[in-house]
Design a protein around this motif. Structure first.
Motif, PDB file in Angstrom:
ATOM      1  N   UNK A  11       0.834  -1.206   0.000  1.00 12.24           N
ATOM      2  CA  UNK A  11       0.000   0.000   0.000  1.00 12.24           C
ATOM      3  C   UNK A  11       0.864   1.250   0.000  1.00 12.24           C
ATOM      4  N   UNK A  12       0.487   2.186  -0.861  1.00  8.58           N
ATOM      5  CA  UNK A  12       1.175   3.467  -0.993  1.00  8.58           C
ATOM      6  C   UNK A  12       0.255   4.378  -1.801  1.00  8.58           C
ATOM      7  N   UNK A  13       0.569   5.648  -1.928  1.00  8.80           N
ATOM      8  CA  UNK A  13      -0.299   6.519  -2.728  1.00  8.80           C
ATOM      9  C   UNK A  13      -0.558   5.920  -4.113  1.00  8.80           C
ATOM     10  N   UNK A  14      -1.819   5.882  -4.465  1.00  5.68           N
ATOM     11  CA  UNK A  14      -2.223   5.282  -5.731  1.00  5.68           C
ATOM     12  C   UNK A  14      -2.574   3.810  -5.596  1.00  5.68           C
ATOM     13  N   UNK A  15      -2.183   3.176  -4.514  1.00  3.43           N
ATOM     14  CA  UNK A  15      -2.471   1.769  -4.227  1.00  3.43           C
ATOM     15  C   UNK A  15      -2.994   1.684  -2.797  1.00  3.43           C
ATOM     16  N   UNK A  16      -4.011   2.492  -2.514  1.00  2.00           N
ATOM     17  CA  UNK A  16      -4.473   2.706  -1.142  1.00  2.00           C
ATOM     18  C   UNK A  16      -5.427   1.638  -0.630  1.00  2.00           C
ATOM     19  N   UNK A  17      -6.214   1.023  -1.524  1.00  3.08           N
ATOM     20  CA  UNK A  17      -7.328   0.179  -1.102  1.00  3.08           C
ATOM     21  C   UNK A  17      -7.098  -1.272  -1.500  1.00  3.08           C
ATOM     22  N   UNK A  18      -7.352  -2.170  -0.541  1.00  2.00           N
ATOM     23  CA  UNK A  18      -7.267  -3.603  -0.793  1.00  2.00           C
ATOM     24  C   UNK A  18      -8.540  -4.291  -0.331  1.00  2.00           C
ATOM     25  N   UNK A  19      -8.844  -5.409  -0.968  1.00  2.00           N
ATOM     26  CA  UNK A  19     -10.029  -6.184  -0.585  1.00  2.00           C
ATOM     27  C   UNK A  19      -9.604  -7.613  -0.266  1.00  2.00           C
ATOM     28  N   UNK A  20     -10.392  -8.294   0.566  1.00  2.00           N
ATOM     29  CA  UNK A  20     -10.089  -9.701   0.861  1.00  2.00           C
ATOM     30  C   UNK A  20     -10.452 -10.567  -0.339  1.00  2.00           C
ATOM     31  N   UNK A  21      -9.762 -11.683  -0.462  1.00  2.00           N
ATOM     32  CA  UNK A  21     -10.064 -12.620  -1.538  1.00  2.00           C
ATOM     33  C   UNK A  21     -10.849 -13.828  -1.048  1.00  2.00           C
ATOM     34  N   UNK A  22     -11.251 -13.831   0.209  1.00  2.00           N
ATOM     35  CA  UNK A  22     -12.058 -14.922   0.733  1.00  2.00           C
ATOM     36  C   UNK A  22     -13.474 -14.816   0.164  1.00  2.00           C
TER      37      UNK A  22
END
Length: 105
Positions: free
Chosen positions: A73-84
């Protein structure tokens, strides 16, 4: 590519509700093979997987020894989602906010 619009999940009882400026993201395709890229390269292990909603990178969650999703995570890659399967939330690492899909009108 389809676009998901997210909204911040309210925190009951909090005096200040979280906010997030990263609420519109593309939906990257599910990766193959399904696993943390860094753990697979280095022989590590993971607890849960998170996918970057900007580039599709898959890393392991903060409960995993490597915490590779957070490291990605860094600016431009701020959001992540679970893969479950069945998990329909996301996390903004920058704003430290849980997100849920916005209701369509």
């Amino acid at each position: 590519m389809s676009v998901t619009v997210w909204q911040v999940a309210e925190v009951p009882g909090a005096s200040v509700q979280p906010s997030c400026d990263h609420l519109e993201t593309g939906d990257p395709p599910l990766p193959e093979p399904l696993g943390c890229a860094e753990c697979l390269r280095g022989g590590g292990r993971w607890v849960h997987l998170r996918q970057c909603l900007t580039c599709g990178h898959v890393g392991c969650c903060d409960s995993s020894p490597g915490q590779h999703a957070h490291a990605h995570a860094r600016p431009g890659h701020d959001v992540g989602r679970p893969l479950e399967q069945g998990e329909t939330w996301a996390w903004c690492y920058t704003d430290e906010a849980f997100l849920r899909p916005a209701r369509r009108r």
